[in-house]
Design a protein around this motif. Structure first.
Motif, PDB file in Angstrom:
ATOM      1  N   ASP A 110     -27.975 -92.414 -16.199  1.00 32.25           N
ATOM      2  CA  ASP A 110     -27.183 -91.483 -15.394  1.00 32.25           C
ATOM      3  C   ASP A 110     -27.424 -91.698 -13.905  1.00 32.25           C
ATOM      4  OD1 ASP A 110     -26.048 -90.359 -17.646  1.00 32.25           O
ATOM      5  OD2 ASP A 110     -27.275 -88.535 -17.605  1.00 32.25           O
ATOM      6  N   ALA A 111     -28.678 -91.922 -13.516  1.00 27.67           N
ATOM      7  CA  ALA A 111     -28.996 -92.147 -12.106  1.00 27.67           C
ATOM      8  C   ALA A 111     -28.322 -93.418 -11.596  1.00 27.67           C
ATOM      9  CB  ALA A 111     -30.510 -92.231 -11.908  1.00 27.67           C
ATOM     10  N   TRP A 112     -28.352 -94.479 -12.403  1.00 25.90           N
ATOM     11  CA  TRP A 112     -27.722 -95.732 -11.988  1.00 25.90           C
ATOM     12  C   TRP A 112     -26.222 -95.531 -11.802  1.00 25.90           C
ATOM     13  CZ3 TRP A 112     -23.866 -98.706 -14.219  1.00 25.90           C
ATOM     14  CH2 TRP A 112     -23.636 -99.940 -13.588  1.00 25.90           C
ATOM     15  N   LEU A 113     -25.598 -94.881 -12.782  1.00 23.24           N
ATOM     16  CA  LEU A 113     -24.150 -94.682 -12.706  1.00 23.24           C
ATOM     17  C   LEU A 113     -23.783 -93.734 -11.559  1.00 23.24           C
ATOM     18  CD1 LEU A 113     -21.457 -95.490 -13.876  1.00 23.24           C
ATOM     19  CD2 LEU A 113     -21.703 -93.679 -15.582  1.00 23.24           C
ATOM     20  N   SER A 114     -24.575 -92.699 -11.351  1.00 18.59           N
ATOM     21  CA  SER A 114     -24.319 -91.778 -10.230  1.00 18.59           C
ATOM     22  C   SER A 114     -24.379 -92.512  -8.896  1.00 18.59           C
ATOM     23  CB  SER A 114     -25.334 -90.632 -10.234  1.00 18.59           C
ATOM     24  OG  SER A 114     -25.123 -89.796 -11.341  1.00 18.59           O
ATOM     25  N   ALA A 115     -25.368 -93.385  -8.745  1.00 18.18           N
ATOM     26  CA  ALA A 115     -25.484 -94.161  -7.506  1.00 18.18           C
ATOM     27  C   ALA A 115     -24.263 -95.055  -7.304  1.00 18.18           C
ATOM     28  CB  ALA A 115     -26.765 -94.998  -7.521  1.00 18.18           C
ATOM     29  N   GLU A 116     -23.780 -95.632  -8.379  1.00 16.16           N
ATOM     30  CA  GLU A 116     -22.578 -96.475  -8.273  1.00 16.16           C
ATOM     31  C   GLU A 116     -21.354 -95.633  -7.922  1.00 16.16           C
ATOM     32  OE1 GLU A 116     -22.385 -99.849  -8.360  1.00 16.16           O
ATOM     33  OE2 GLU A 116     -24.567 -99.784  -8.467  1.00 16.16           O
ATOM     34  N   LEU A 117     -21.222 -94.464  -8.536  1.00 18.17           N
ATOM     35  CA  LEU A 117     -20.072 -93.600  -8.256  1.00 18.17           C
ATOM     36  C   LEU A 117     -20.073 -93.102  -6.812  1.00 18.17           C
ATOM     37  CD1 LEU A 117     -19.838 -91.497 -11.550  1.00 18.17           C
ATOM     38  CD2 LEU A 117     -18.356 -93.386 -10.826  1.00 18.17           C
ATOM     39  N   GLU A 118     -21.263 -92.906  -6.253  1.00 15.76           N
ATOM     40  CA  GLU A 118     -21.355 -92.447  -4.861  1.00 15.76           C
ATOM     41  C   GLU A 118     -20.774 -93.462  -3.876  1.00 15.76           C
ATOM     42  OE1 GLU A 118     -25.411 -91.364  -4.075  1.00 15.76           O
ATOM     43  OE2 GLU A 118     -25.267 -89.557  -5.316  1.00 15.76           O
ATOM     44  N   THR A 119     -20.680 -94.719  -4.264  1.00 10.66           N
ATOM     45  CA  THR A 119     -20.126 -95.750  -3.378  1.00 10.66           C
ATOM     46  C   THR A 119     -18.594 -95.748  -3.388  1.00 10.66           C
ATOM     47  OG1 THR A 119     -20.072 -97.520  -5.040  1.00 10.66           O
ATOM     48  CG2 THR A 119     -22.149 -97.208  -3.824  1.00 10.66           C
ATOM     49  N   LEU A 120     -18.002 -94.960  -4.279  1.00 14.07           N
ATOM     50  CA  LEU A 120     -16.545 -94.913  -4.406  1.00 14.07           C
ATOM     51  C   LEU A 120     -15.960 -93.757  -3.614  1.00 14.07           C
ATOM     52  CD1 LEU A 120     -16.283 -95.477  -8.271  1.00 14.07           C
ATOM     53  CD2 LEU A 120     -16.202 -97.204  -6.449  1.00 14.07           C
ATOM     54  N   SER A 121     -14.676 -93.850  -3.368  1.00 17.77           N
ATOM     55  CA  SER A 121     -13.977 -92.746  -2.697  1.00 17.77           C
ATOM     56  C   SER A 121     -13.768 -91.601  -3.688  1.00 17.77           C
ATOM     57  CB  SER A 121     -12.614 -93.219  -2.169  1.00 17.77           C
ATOM     58  OG  SER A 121     -11.734 -93.456  -3.269  1.00 17.77           O
ATOM     59  N   ALA A 122     -13.458 -90.428  -3.168  1.00 18.26           N
ATOM     60  CA  ALA A 122     -13.185 -89.270  -4.025  1.00 18.26           C
ATOM     61  C   ALA A 122     -12.002 -89.551  -4.947  1.00 18.26           C
ATOM     62  CB  ALA A 122     -12.926 -88.029  -3.169  1.00 18.26           C
ATOM     63  N   ASP A 123     -10.970 -90.235  -4.412  1.00 13.53           N
ATOM     64  CA  ASP A 123      -9.806 -90.579  -5.234  1.00 13.53           C
ATOM     65  C   ASP A 123     -10.192 -91.520  -6.377  1.00 13.53           C
ATOM     66  OD1 ASP A 123      -8.064 -89.005  -3.759  1.00 13.53           O
ATOM     67  OD2 ASP A 123      -7.333 -90.680  -2.524  1.00 13.53           O
ATOM     68  N   GLU A 124     -11.028 -92.506  -6.079  1.00 13.44           N
ATOM     69  CA  GLU A 124     -11.470 -93.434  -7.128  1.00 13.44           C
ATOM     70  C   GLU A 124     -12.287 -92.705  -8.196  1.00 13.44           C
ATOM     71  OE1 GLU A 124     -11.901 -97.703  -4.809  1.00 13.44           O
ATOM     72  OE2 GLU A 124     -13.387 -96.121  -4.397  1.00 13.44           O
ATOM     73  N   ARG A 125     -13.147 -91.781  -7.769  1.00 11.04           N
ATOM     74  CA  ARG A 125     -13.927 -91.003  -8.746  1.00 11.04           C
ATOM     75  C   ARG A 125     -13.012 -90.126  -9.600  1.00 11.04           C
ATOM     76  NH1 ARG A 125     -17.340 -90.612  -4.285  1.00 11.04           N
ATOM     77  NH2 ARG A 125     -16.731 -88.452  -3.889  1.00 11.04           N
ATOM     78  N   ASP A 126     -11.967 -89.567  -9.003  1.00 12.86           N
ATOM     79  CA  ASP A 126     -11.004 -88.760  -9.758  1.00 12.86           C
ATOM     80  C   ASP A 126     -10.282 -89.611 -10.801  1.00 12.86           C
ATOM     81  OD1 ASP A 126     -11.665 -86.474  -8.332  1.00 12.86           O
ATOM     82  OD2 ASP A 126      -9.925 -86.603  -6.979  1.00 12.86           O
TER      83      ASP A 126
END
Length: 141
Positions: A110-126
């Motif tokens: 979860d920590a690894w994936l969260s760190a990767e998601l933080e590098t994306l824009s809000a639209d990309e995360r959506d």
């Protein structure tokens, strides 16, 4: 020109495979194989199983699961327990150290994936959140 369904499915399959491989690499016990972790996680989520039931759940042969359980037993992650009613029946159960490995591995992934998601824009995360919902529907069919 837009991609065909076949091209889209191939691209989705490969991206899913690569992401799953990256996630599987994140584990608290680097000596544990993916099938060993899968069996351990199944015991953590679903409780004790007979060897046959665990093999069926993990979609492997009973002899293969026996080898997997032997390795997990040697490391102290599982125990084999005799059924108090039917002495011929043996259940495989997760130990406290096995539970800790599952918990630590889930946190690490979860920590690894969260760190990767933080590098994306809000639209990309959506977009990924919506894709996760759709993939969950497909996976349960």
């Amino acid at each position: 020109m837009s991609e065909t369904i076949g091209e889209q499915s191939s691209a989705l399959r490969m991206a899913t495979f690569r992401l799953a491989r990256r996630l599987r690499a994140q584990k608290s016990d680097d000596t544990m194989s993916d099938p060993q972790f899968g069996a351990l996680a199944a015991l953590h989520v679903h409780g004790p199983h007979t060897l046959t039931a665990l093999a069926e759940r993990e979609k492997v042969s009973a002899p293969s699961m026996n080898r997997t359980v032997n390795c997990l037993e040697e490391t102290g992650y599982v125990t084999r327990e005799t059924d108090p009613v039917d002495k011929r029946k043996i259940s495989v159960a997760i130990t406290e150290s096995g539970t800790a490995v599952v918990g630590d591995t889930v946190k690490k992934r979860d920590a690894w994936l969260s760190a990767e998601l933080e590098t994306l824009s809000a639209d990309e995360r959506d977009v990924l959140a919506r894709a996760a919902e759709i993939m969950a529907v497909i996976a349960t069919r």
